[in-house]
Structures are given as C-alpha cells and as structure tokens.
Design a protein around this motif. Structure first.
Motif, mmCIF file in Angstrom:
data_model
loop_
_atom_site.group_PDB
_atom_site.id
_atom_site.type_symbol
_atom_site.label_atom_id
_atom_site.label_comp_id
_atom_site.label_asym_id
_atom_site.label_seq_id
_atom_site.Cartn_x
_atom_site.Cartn_y
_atom_site.Cartn_z
ATOM 1 N N THR A 182 -30.469 -11.252 16.291
ATOM 2 C CA THR A 182 -29.777 -12.024 15.260
ATOM 3 C C THR A 182 -29.930 -13.498 15.571
ATOM 4 O OG1 THR A 182 -28.185 -10.231 14.952
ATOM 5 C CG2 THR A 182 -27.534 -12.401 14.139
ATOM 6 N N LEU A 183 -30.280 -14.277 14.545
ATOM 7 C CA LEU A 183 -30.590 -15.683 14.745
ATOM 8 C C LEU A 183 -29.624 -16.583 13.993
ATOM 9 C CD1 LEU A 183 -34.448 -15.306 14.478
ATOM 10 C CD2 LEU A 183 -33.105 -15.591 16.561
ATOM 11 N N ALA A 184 -28.830 -17.324 14.779
ATOM 12 C CA ALA A 184 -28.061 -18.427 14.203
ATOM 13 C C ALA A 184 -29.041 -19.550 13.922
ATOM 14 C CB ALA A 184 -27.006 -18.882 15.196
ATOM 15 N N GLU A 186 -24.810 -23.842 21.291
ATOM 16 C CA GLU A 186 -26.246 -23.538 21.458
ATOM 17 C C GLU A 186 -27.096 -24.214 20.376
ATOM 18 O OE1 GLU A 186 -27.509 -21.725 23.981
ATOM 19 O OE2 GLU A 186 -25.482 -21.450 24.796
ATOM 20 N N LEU A 187 -26.459 -24.620 19.286
ATOM 21 C CA LEU A 187 -27.205 -25.263 18.201
ATOM 22 C C LEU A 187 -27.377 -26.761 18.437
ATOM 23 C CD1 LEU A 187 -25.668 -23.403 15.120
ATOM 24 C CD2 LEU A 187 -27.851 -22.947 16.262
ATOM 25 N N GLY A 188 -26.806 -27.260 19.525
ATOM 26 C CA GLY A 188 -26.982 -28.673 19.858
ATOM 27 C C GLY A 188 -25.868 -29.542 19.312
ATOM 28 N N PHE A 204 -35.422 -26.200 10.415
ATOM 29 C CA PHE A 204 -34.601 -25.094 10.917
ATOM 30 C C PHE A 204 -34.906 -24.878 12.398
ATOM 31 C CE2 PHE A 204 -32.898 -22.694 7.171
ATOM 32 C CZ PHE A 204 -33.364 -23.539 6.184
ATOM 33 N N THR A 205 -33.846 -24.680 13.191
ATOM 34 C CA THR A 205 -34.002 -24.300 14.591
ATOM 35 C C THR A 205 -33.128 -23.071 14.811
ATOM 36 O OG1 THR A 205 -33.974 -26.678 15.016
ATOM 37 C CG2 THR A 205 -34.077 -25.246 16.926
ATOM 38 N N PHE A 206 -33.669 -22.069 15.509
ATOM 39 C CA PHE A 206 -32.980 -20.777 15.608
ATOM 40 C C PHE A 206 -32.509 -20.489 17.028
ATOM 41 C CE2 PHE A 206 -35.856 -20.658 12.002
ATOM 42 C CZ PHE A 206 -35.022 -20.197 10.999
#
Ligand SMILES: [Zn+2]
Ligand SMILES: [Zn+2]
Length: 241
Positions: free
Chosen positions: A136-138, A162-164, A125-127
């Motif tokens: 709040t964390l996607a 932002e999640l790559g 998991f990467t936040f």
C-alpha cells in the motif's frame, strides 16, 4: 490556480447509503489526477471533471474499496470516449485483479513502489509504503507551490512524517475510534491526529471512517491528539491545499 483536492468518496471499507468508497480528484487546474477509484467515485467524478479530462489514475493498493470503479472507467474508455493509453499508476499485481486484458489499449499500467516518483503534468507524486496488509502506497503530491499528503490505508507503524516536511494539508485515514485500536491494520482518529502532529502537517482532514462510526467522536478524538481543530472529509467538497 492552486492545488485542490476534491473528495469523490470517503467511506471506509464499504460504501454507505450516502457515501462512496475512497476516491479523490487532485488538480492544479491544468492536470487532473483521479487518486483511488473506489465504488461510487466514477459517478461523483462526473460532477467535477469531464471523463476525457482525467489525465491519469493513481491507485494506492489492491483492496477493492480503493479501485473497483476502474472497471467502469475501462468501459467509458472502451465504449464512450475511445481514449487509449490512460496512465494507471499502481503497485505491481493490482492489474491482475482487474478485468483488464493485456491486449486492450485503453490503460497504460505503470508500476509504483516505495520511493517511486512520478511526474504527472505539473504534479509530482512521491510514494511511501505504509503499514497495511497488501503493498500500500501513501503519497505526497507537490504542485503549484503546495504540498498535499494522503495516507492511503495504514496501521500505526507508518507515519505521515515519512512523506517529508512542509505538508500544507494531509488527508489521513481514521477508520476506527480509540476503543477499536489494534483490531486491524488501520488508524484510529486519535492515531491520525498524532501522526499529523508529528509530521508537522498544517491542516488535517480525516477520511476512510467506517460508515457506522460516530464521526463527531472521530473528529473530537483526532483534534485532541492533533492539538488543533481537524476537519472531516466531505464527499463532493473541494479543498484548497
Ligand atoms: Zn480501505
Ligand atoms: Zn486497505
């Protein structure tokens, strides 16, 4: 086995007569993680996994539509399974909103924040902190050679990018229709479609739609912006990432 997402509830902000609030089971067949534990999702969880079979809980933020069934799960651990030390990953401060008391051995709280990484069994998991009121964390979840992204709740100042790169499936909140954009720190379906397109996501699933919204309009507005068909999350359905 590949990476799968099972929707335990996807009703935005409050539960509807036929849908629970936000909650998802992410599994690679060996590791099961319950992501967001909104009201009604504990009931649905039991259709898809054994109560003892949940390896960890991950909570995106402190808004009650994303975690209140944690209290029911606490009762399960305390009175039924007797299980101790269940890892609960959450932004700092969420714990203080719960009934949990510091003496109880059932949950092991682990703080997460923007940029945190967590290895849970075979899942990584990467936040990423989103554009939403409380912290709040996607999250991006990598496992079995596949990549899944979940927006949690966010306004348009944060993007799925932002999640790559290389997201095989994204689950994006789409609380509003276009005419409601800007009413609160949430996305419209159109904005969800744009965000997924910019991120190069291969497949888009919409969630957190308000119970009163015409979901076919949501789907159409998102597909227009995304440039490809999109799907609506359906509770108790499983999706191969
Ligand atoms: Zn929400
Ligand atoms: Zn929220």
């Amino acid at each position: 086995m590949g990476l799968t997402l099972t929707v335990l509830g996807c009703s935005g902000t409050y539960a509807s007569p036929d849908n629970a609030c936000s909650g998802y089971l992410v599994s690679d067949g060996a590791t099961n993680v319950w992501v967001d534990t909104g009201s009604g999702t504990l009931a649905n969880l039991q259709r898809h996994a054994a109560l003892e079979g949940v390896d960890a809980l991950v909570l995106s933020h402190e808004h009650p539509d994303h975690w209140t069934d944690l209290e029911g799960f606490f009762n399960v651990c305390r009175f039924v399974t007797g299980r101790e030390g269940v890892p609960v990953y959450a932004p700092a401060g969420l714990k203080e909103r719960t009934y949990n008391d510091d003496e109880s051995p059932y949950f092991e709280w682990r703080d997460i924040k923007d940029g945190s990484r967590a290895e849970i069994g075979g899942l990584t998991f990467t936040f990423s902190r989103t554009d939403h009121g409380p912290e709040t964390l996607a999250m991006r979840i990598d496992g079995s050679g596949r990549s899944f992204g979940y927006s949690a709740d966010t306004g348009p100042k944060w993007s799925l990018g932002e999640l790559g790169p290389g997201l095989d499936l994204v689950l994006c909140e789409a609380t509003f229709l276009q005419e409601q954009e800007g009413e609160a720190q949430h996305l419209s379906a159109r904005q969800a479609g744009l965000s997924a397109k910019e991120a190069g996501a291969k497949r888009l699933l919409l969630t957190h739609i308000w119970p009163t919204t015409d979901k076919e309009r949501s789907r159409a507005e998102a597909a227009d912006a995304y440039g490809d068909p999109v799907e609506l999350a359906v509770t108790n359905e499983s999706y191969d990432v």
